[in-house]
Scaffold this motif. Structure first.
Motif, PDB file in Angstrom:
ATOM      1  N   UNK A   1      -3.667  15.391  -6.445  1.00  0.00           N
ATOM      2  CA  UNK A   1      -5.076  15.137  -6.756  1.00  0.00           C
ATOM      3  C   UNK A   1      -5.180  14.085  -7.856  1.00  0.00           C
ATOM      4  N   UNK A   2      -4.423  14.245  -8.904  1.00  0.00           N
ATOM      5  CA  UNK A   2      -4.420  13.289 -10.009  1.00  0.00           C
ATOM      6  C   UNK A   2      -4.010  11.899  -9.517  1.00  0.00           C
ATOM      7  N   UNK A   3      -2.969  11.850  -8.684  1.00  0.00           N
ATOM      8  CA  UNK A   3      -2.492  10.567  -8.167  1.00  0.00           C
ATOM      9  C   UNK A   3      -3.525   9.900  -7.264  1.00  0.00           C
ATOM     10  N   UNK A   4      -4.192  10.688  -6.427  1.00  0.00           N
ATOM     11  CA  UNK A   4      -5.218  10.128  -5.540  1.00  0.00           C
ATOM     12  C   UNK A   4      -6.364   9.547  -6.359  1.00  0.00           C
TER      13      UNK A   4
ATOM     14  N   UNK B   1      -9.823  14.810  -2.072  1.00  0.00           N
ATOM     15  CA  UNK B   1      -8.700  15.630  -2.559  1.00  0.00           C
ATOM     16  C   UNK B   1      -8.819  17.091  -2.122  1.00  0.00           C
ATOM     17  N   UNK B   2      -9.580  17.338  -1.089  1.00  0.00           N
ATOM     18  CA  UNK B   2      -9.780  18.699  -0.601  1.00  0.00           C
ATOM     19  C   UNK B   2      -8.453  19.358  -0.219  1.00  0.00           C
ATOM     20  N   UNK B   3      -8.163  20.479  -0.844  1.00  0.00           N
ATOM     21  CA  UNK B   3      -6.965  21.245  -0.526  1.00  0.00           C
ATOM     22  C   UNK B   3      -5.667  20.677  -1.064  1.00  0.00           C
ATOM     23  N   UNK B   4      -5.748  19.695  -1.946  1.00  0.00           N
ATOM     24  CA  UNK B   4      -4.559  19.021  -2.452  1.00  0.00           C
ATOM     25  C   UNK B   4      -4.153  19.628  -3.794  1.00  0.00           C
TER      26      UNK B   4
ATOM     27  N   UNK C   1       0.826  -1.207   0.000  1.00  0.00           N
ATOM     28  CA  UNK C   1       0.000   0.000   0.000  1.00  0.00           C
ATOM     29  C   UNK C   1       0.862   1.260   0.000  1.00  0.00           C
ATOM     30  N   UNK C   2       2.006   1.215   0.658  1.00  0.00           N
ATOM     31  CA  UNK C   2       2.927   2.363   0.634  1.00  0.00           C
ATOM     32  C   UNK C   2       3.369   2.635  -0.799  1.00  0.00           C
ATOM     33  N   UNK C   3       3.680   1.584  -1.524  1.00  0.00           N
ATOM     34  CA  UNK C   3       4.109   1.749  -2.916  1.00  0.00           C
ATOM     35  C   UNK C   3       2.955   2.242  -3.789  1.00  0.00           C
ATOM     36  N   UNK C   4       1.799   1.587  -3.694  1.00  0.00           N
ATOM     37  CA  UNK C   4       0.689   1.950  -4.588  1.00  0.00           C
ATOM     38  C   UNK C   4       0.118   3.332  -4.275  1.00  0.00           C
ATOM     39  N   UNK C   5       0.245   3.794  -3.031  1.00  0.00           N
ATOM     40  CA  UNK C   5      -0.279   5.112  -2.658  1.00  0.00           C
ATOM     41  C   UNK C   5       0.736   6.234  -2.888  1.00  0.00           C
ATOM     42  N   UNK C   6       1.893   5.900  -3.409  1.00  0.00           N
ATOM     43  CA  UNK C   6       2.887   6.934  -3.685  1.00  0.00           C
ATOM     44  C   UNK C   6       3.549   7.470  -2.429  1.00  0.00           C
TER      45      UNK C   6
ATOM     46  N   UNK D   1       3.328  16.778   4.034  1.00  0.00           N
ATOM     47  CA  UNK D   1       2.577  17.819   3.328  1.00  0.00           C
ATOM     48  C   UNK D   1       1.108  17.403   3.276  1.00  0.00           C
ATOM     49  N   UNK D   2       0.240  18.337   2.932  1.00  0.00           N
ATOM     50  CA  UNK D   2      -1.186  18.046   2.835  1.00  0.00           C
ATOM     51  C   UNK D   2      -1.464  16.917   1.846  1.00  0.00           C
ATOM     52  N   UNK D   3      -0.810  16.959   0.694  1.00  0.00           N
ATOM     53  CA  UNK D   3      -1.009  15.921  -0.313  1.00  0.00           C
ATOM     54  C   UNK D   3      -0.608  14.545   0.188  1.00  0.00           C
ATOM     55  N   UNK D   4       0.515  14.467   0.884  1.00  0.00           N
ATOM     56  CA  UNK D   4       0.966  13.181   1.426  1.00  0.00           C
ATOM     57  C   UNK D   4       0.058  12.717   2.558  1.00  0.00           C
ATOM     58  N   UNK D   5      -0.458  13.651   3.351  1.00  0.00           N
ATOM     59  CA  UNK D   5      -1.411  13.268   4.401  1.00  0.00           C
ATOM     60  C   UNK D   5      -2.673  12.679   3.786  1.00  0.00           C
ATOM     61  N   UNK D   6      -3.146  13.278   2.690  1.00  0.00           N
ATOM     62  CA  UNK D   6      -4.336  12.750   2.025  1.00  0.00           C
ATOM     63  C   UNK D   6      -4.054  11.343   1.481  1.00  0.00           C
TER      64      UNK D   6
END
Length: 173
Positions: free
Chosen positions: A106-109, A98-101, A54-59, A72-77
């Motif tokens: 956002x694209x990755x999520x 993806x609020x605030x990302x 999951x660490x790999x697939x979630x970036x 960062x906010x993006x990594x927290x999301x």
């Protein structure tokens, strides 16, 4: 399932990502995911493998030893999403995923959400961002507690004579 007697079974079937972070800031990325895997009753060996996957697939590769509060906010999301799917639920509830990302995160999520759905999970997304809603197979638009429209995005745009998804929203609410 019966809510009163099958709580543990239900818990294992559902993943939830809140708009507000439900992470332990003083734990690392890896520790957060391992802890949650344990709460979902995953055995140690399987949870270790799943956390790595999951660490790999979630970036999140490269930040697994960082504390959640330092991300960062993006990594927290991304971590919040990873936490919601660590136990491979069949139903996933996402509140403003993806609020605030920033655009790239956002694209990755959304890519991870799409992959999760393709693996068979049913994904529910609540959002006020109509561009996010466009990613979904079906949209339900509500206003003041009443359903205004439900259907596939393109079909709704056509049905209501809207120029795009945002125009559709403003025509209905």
């Amino acid at each position: 399932y019966d809510l009163a007697s099958d709580g543990e079974k239900i818990k294992r079937k559902i993943g939830y990502m809140s708009q507000m972070f439900l992470l332990y800031g003083d734990l690392t990325v890896e520790e957060n995911l391992s802890f949650l895997a344990g709460l979902y009753g995953m055995n140690y060996r399987h949870s270790r493998e799943r956390v790595k996957e999951i660490i790999q697939s979630a970036g999140l590769t490269g930040v697994e030893k960082r504390k959640a509060a330092e991300l960062s906010l993006g990594l927290k999301q991304k971590l919040s999403f990873a936490a919601a799917i660590v136990h491979s639920p069949s139903i996933l509830l996402l509140d403003e995923p993806t609020s605030g990302v920033d655009t790239e995160n956002c694209r990755q999520i959304w890519q991870i959400i799409d992959e999760t759905a393709k693996r068979g999970a049913t994904v529910f997304v609540t959002t006020h961002n109509m561009d996010e809603a466009w990613h979904c197979d079906r949209i339900l638009i509500m206003s003041q507690g009443k359903i205004k429209a439900i259907g596939e995005p393109e079909a709704l745009v056509d049905e209501y004579g809207a120029e795009d998804i945002n125009d559709l929203f403003f025509k209905l609410v």
